[in-house]
Design a protein around this motif. Sequence first.
Motif, PDB file in Angstrom:
ATOM      1  N   ASP A   1       1.609   9.146  -7.745  1.00 31.80           N
ATOM      2  CA  ASP A   1       2.006   8.716  -6.399  1.00 31.80           C
ATOM      3  C   ASP A   1       0.836   8.084  -5.642  1.00 31.80           C
ATOM      4  OD1 ASP A   1       0.450  10.896  -6.071  1.00 31.80           O
ATOM      5  OD2 ASP A   1       1.887  12.057  -4.871  1.00 31.80           O
ATOM      6  N   LYS A   2      -0.236   7.795  -6.362  1.00 27.12           N
ATOM      7  CA  LYS A   2      -1.389   7.152  -5.727  1.00 27.12           C
ATOM      8  C   LYS A   2      -1.077   5.682  -5.451  1.00 27.12           C
ATOM      9  CE  LYS A   2      -4.929  10.122  -7.760  1.00 27.12           C
ATOM     10  NZ  LYS A   2      -6.166  10.176  -8.600  1.00 27.12           N
ATOM     11  N   PRO A   3      -1.420   5.173  -4.256  1.00 25.31           N
ATOM     12  CA  PRO A   3      -1.150   3.758  -3.930  1.00 25.31           C
ATOM     13  C   PRO A   3      -2.140   2.833  -4.641  1.00 25.31           C
ATOM     14  CG  PRO A   3      -2.356   4.781  -2.153  1.00 25.31           C
ATOM     15  CD  PRO A   3      -2.050   5.885  -3.136  1.00 25.31           C
ATOM     16  N   PHE A   4      -1.855   1.562  -4.555  1.00 31.07           N
ATOM     17  CA  PHE A   4      -2.765   0.567  -5.145  1.00 31.07           C
ATOM     18  C   PHE A   4      -4.079   0.534  -4.355  1.00 31.07           C
ATOM     19  CE2 PHE A   4       1.323  -1.082  -6.664  1.00 31.07           C
ATOM     20  CZ  PHE A   4       1.007  -1.281  -8.014  1.00 31.07           C
TER      21      PHE A   4
ATOM     22  N   GLU B   1      -0.929  -7.812 -10.124  1.00 31.87           N
ATOM     23  CA  GLU B   1      -0.944  -7.859 -11.588  1.00 31.87           C
ATOM     24  C   GLU B   1      -0.235  -6.670 -12.238  1.00 31.87           C
ATOM     25  OE1 GLU B   1      -5.076  -8.248 -12.514  1.00 31.87           O
ATOM     26  OE2 GLU B   1      -5.104 -10.407 -12.080  1.00 31.87           O
ATOM     27  N   ALA B   2       0.102  -5.627 -11.464  1.00 33.60           N
ATOM     28  CA  ALA B   2       0.781  -4.448 -12.032  1.00 33.60           C
ATOM     29  C   ALA B   2       2.178  -4.809 -12.535  1.00 33.60           C
ATOM     30  CB  ALA B   2       0.866  -3.342 -10.985  1.00 33.60           C
ATOM     31  N   LYS B   3       2.599  -4.178 -13.607  1.00 31.40           N
ATOM     32  CA  LYS B   3       3.912  -4.433 -14.184  1.00 31.40           C
ATOM     33  C   LYS B   3       5.009  -3.878 -13.280  1.00 31.40           C
ATOM     34  CE  LYS B   3       2.319  -4.456 -18.983  1.00 31.40           C
ATOM     35  NZ  LYS B   3       2.462  -3.848 -20.338  1.00 31.40           N
ATOM     36  N   PRO B   4       6.167  -4.533 -13.298  1.00 34.60           N
ATOM     37  CA  PRO B   4       7.293  -4.029 -12.513  1.00 34.60           C
ATOM     38  C   PRO B   4       7.700  -2.634 -13.010  1.00 34.60           C
ATOM     39  CG  PRO B   4       7.670  -6.272 -13.286  1.00 34.60           C
ATOM     40  CD  PRO B   4       6.465  -5.771 -14.010  1.00 34.60           C
ATOM     41  N   PRO B   5       8.244  -1.805 -12.182  1.00 35.04           N
ATOM     42  CA  PRO B   5       8.683  -2.110 -10.807  1.00 35.04           C
ATOM     43  C   PRO B   5       7.621  -1.839  -9.766  1.00 35.04           C
ATOM     44  CG  PRO B   5       9.401   0.068 -11.389  1.00 35.04           C
ATOM     45  CD  PRO B   5       8.646  -0.454 -12.578  1.00 35.04           C
ATOM     46  N   PHE B   6       6.356  -1.645 -10.232  1.00 32.02           N
ATOM     47  CA  PHE B   6       5.304  -1.259  -9.281  1.00 32.02           C
ATOM     48  C   PHE B   6       4.653  -2.478  -8.607  1.00 32.02           C
ATOM     49  CE2 PHE B   6       5.590   1.685 -12.874  1.00 32.02           C
ATOM     50  CZ  PHE B   6       6.020   2.821 -12.211  1.00 32.02           C
ATOM     51  N   GLY B   7       4.411  -3.511  -9.374  1.00 32.23           N
ATOM     52  CA  GLY B   7       3.781  -4.713  -8.837  1.00 32.23           C
ATOM     53  C   GLY B   7       4.590  -5.954  -9.139  1.00 32.23           C
ATOM     54  N   LEU B   8       3.943  -7.105  -9.007  1.00 33.61           N
ATOM     55  CA  LEU B   8       4.637  -8.378  -9.212  1.00 33.61           C
ATOM     56  C   LEU B   8       4.571  -8.851 -10.656  1.00 33.61           C
ATOM     57  CD1 LEU B   8       3.563 -10.346  -5.996  1.00 33.61           C
ATOM     58  CD2 LEU B   8       5.527  -8.848  -6.350  1.00 33.61           C
ATOM     59  N   GLY B   9       3.613  -8.334 -11.426  1.00 30.85           N
ATOM     60  CA  GLY B   9       3.527  -8.715 -12.825  1.00 30.85           C
ATOM     61  C   GLY B   9       3.082 -10.147 -13.034  1.00 30.85           C
ATOM     62  N   HIS B  10       2.222 -10.669 -12.173  1.00 32.38           N
ATOM     63  CA  HIS B  10       1.722 -12.050 -12.309  1.00 32.38           C
ATOM     64  C   HIS B  10       0.199 -12.060 -12.157  1.00 32.38           C
ATOM     65  CE1 HIS B  10       5.372 -14.599 -12.414  1.00 32.38           C
ATOM     66  NE2 HIS B  10       5.934 -13.532 -11.819  1.00 32.38           N
ATOM     67  N   ARG B  11      -0.390 -13.165 -12.594  1.00 34.29           N
ATOM     68  CA  ARG B  11      -1.841 -13.304 -12.442  1.00 34.29           C
ATOM     69  C   ARG B  11      -2.192 -13.516 -10.967  1.00 34.29           C
ATOM     70  NH1 ARG B  11      -4.935 -17.481 -15.628  1.00 34.29           N
ATOM     71  NH2 ARG B  11      -3.626 -18.842 -14.347  1.00 34.29           N
ATOM     72  N   ALA B  12      -3.259 -12.857 -10.548  1.00 32.65           N
ATOM     73  CA  ALA B  12      -3.670 -12.996  -9.137  1.00 32.65           C
ATOM     74  C   ALA B  12      -4.087 -14.429  -8.829  1.00 32.65           C
ATOM     75  CB  ALA B  12      -4.820 -12.035  -8.839  1.00 32.65           C
TER      76      ALA B  12
ATOM     77  N   ARG C   1       0.820  -1.215   0.000  1.00 33.32           N
ATOM     78  CA  ARG C   1       0.000   0.000   0.000  1.00 33.32           C
ATOM     79  C   ARG C   1       0.861   1.275   0.000  1.00 33.32           C
ATOM     80  NH1 ARG C   1      -5.358  -1.218   1.545  1.00 33.32           N
ATOM     81  NH2 ARG C   1      -5.640  -3.219   2.617  1.00 33.32           N
ATOM     82  N   GLN C   2       2.165   1.108   0.161  1.00 27.98           N
ATOM     83  CA  GLN C   2       3.040   2.263   0.346  1.00 27.98           C
ATOM     84  C   GLN C   2       3.889   2.582  -0.888  1.00 27.98           C
ATOM     85  OE1 GLN C   2       5.323   1.481   3.906  1.00 27.98           O
ATOM     86  NE2 GLN C   2       3.517   0.584   4.923  1.00 27.98           N
ATOM     87  N   VAL C   3       3.613   1.925  -1.992  1.00 29.69           N
ATOM     88  CA  VAL C   3       4.348   2.190  -3.244  1.00 29.69           C
ATOM     89  C   VAL C   3       3.381   2.750  -4.269  1.00 29.69           C
ATOM     90  CG1 VAL C   3       6.074   0.403  -2.810  1.00 29.69           C
ATOM     91  CG2 VAL C   3       3.951  -0.192  -3.983  1.00 29.69           C
ATOM     92  N   PRO C   4       3.909   3.534  -5.239  1.00 35.11           N
ATOM     93  CA  PRO C   4       3.014   4.088  -6.263  1.00 35.11           C
ATOM     94  C   PRO C   4       2.464   2.982  -7.152  1.00 35.11           C
ATOM     95  CG  PRO C   4       5.299   4.530  -6.823  1.00 35.11           C
ATOM     96  CD  PRO C   4       5.308   3.979  -5.435  1.00 35.11           C
ATOM     97  N   SER C   5       1.289   3.208  -7.684  1.00 31.54           N
ATOM     98  CA  SER C   5       0.608   2.198  -8.474  1.00 31.54           C
ATOM     99  C   SER C   5       0.943   2.270  -9.959  1.00 31.54           C
ATOM    100  CB  SER C   5      -0.910   2.332  -8.291  1.00 31.54           C
ATOM    101  OG  SER C   5      -1.336   3.632  -8.671  1.00 31.54           O
ATOM    102  N   GLY C   6       1.733   3.271 -10.379  1.00 27.25           N
ATOM    103  CA  GLY C   6       2.076   3.347 -11.791  1.00 27.25           C
ATOM    104  C   GLY C   6       2.993   4.513 -12.086  1.00 27.25           C
TER     105      GLY C   6
END
Length: 465
Positions: free
Chosen positions: A58-61, A69-80, A49-54
């Motif tokens: 600077d909005k969190p997820f 599912e978000a692409k790196p470096p914001f998320g894990l880049g995998h299917r939920a 919750r403390q990293v930007p969503s894109g």
Amino acid sequence: MTVRIESNAHLTPEQERIYRLRHTLERDGGTPGGFLELLASVIADNTWRQVPSGVNTDKPFTSFRAFVEAKPPFGLGHRAEDIHALLQIRHPHEGAKSVRQEMAAMRAEVIRLLAKDGITGYTEDQRNRDIKAWVALDRSGGWWLGFFVACQVRLSKSTVTASTSTTTHESNKISAQEFAKRAGISADRVMRYYRAWEAASADGVVTKGPDDLYPGHEPIELPPAEEWNLYYSSRKGAFTERGALIAAAAEAEGIKPTKALEVSENPTALRAAILADWKTAEAARSALLDRMRDDIELQATMASTLISDTDFKRAVTVETRRIDQLGFIRRVAEEGTIKTPAGQIVKAPEKVQAEARQHLALAERAETPSAALSAASAYDRLQQLIGQVIDDNPEIQSNERRALLNGRIRRAARAFADLDFDAADGLSDQETVESLERLLETVTRCLALIKRAAPVEQSRTSEDA
């Protein structure tokens, strides 16, 4: 907090943690220790919750699914959906209580977060399999469960009987203990399913026995669901001779055998219910009486108990007296007749009969222990009324005296007739002779009085006529 490129030198501490989590996931599918520990840390500290969503924001997820599912470096880049499979990985140190608790908390929170986004890990293929299993259970009840156990379970060496044999399928099966451990039930229950299927096979109800089935065996035609309970019982005791008798008696009473077997397996509970509850005690009494009619040994045991215990013996005496008294009251109330102390049967006046009916109703409604007192009170009241009836009717009074006299004379005559004078040879003495002489004098005097009174009584009867 705007991030444009993925570079370790430009990542915030939170993004660095996410980066390492994704790296362990992509490197080898998630090293059990490293990946699970990082995921637990990200969940526990709400790092996601403390990293930007894109890019350029600077909005969190807003959801855990979006983070996954978000692409790196914001998320894990995998299917939920894949996260559920990864949660099944066991941490190598999960034997330690602290690690086990940390992993359990992480898994529970991840499952909760994904469920909020509609991701449950429950696939349509799984749904279709579950529906087919439900249909099988709905149509054939316990038969499907018995079939599955027979396919999966092999008998251990200690339970193999002459009727069983080892087949090529046995090596693929597991023991009842192992099946029970995996299913979270008792091995006894597993074996009850196994034995039920085995018995049905022996009777030809199902076409294949346990030895012919194996894991993954194609479904076979199953008997009607209502026939399952003929072979299966949820109680362990049902497989003994005693259990079979109890089950048969339960069916005769129109109740499920499992209920009767459950009671039979816990006599202490049955005793507690009898001691605490009148209805249960009454049911037990009724059952004992029914059994005693055909059980001579139980009759003797109960009789011995009653006569050897002072309280029981007194209770039997009181109840016997109460029954006799109620019988007397009922005869007056229903038949309208009175039996006098001398044994005469005379017609009861309507007043006496009406009061007898009233007392009978009250005595029969009385509850134990007041029933005995009520019956005795009603009996005494009727005796008073009967005494008045006798006193108010000279003819009944005269007949009553005559009946009493004749009764005593008959009893005396029977007693005298029972004497064996042939066996008295050598036993007589002066006292015996004097007693017989006094008896003879008494009989002679009574006979003279009776003869003198007879004409007078006859003349009175003629004048009254």
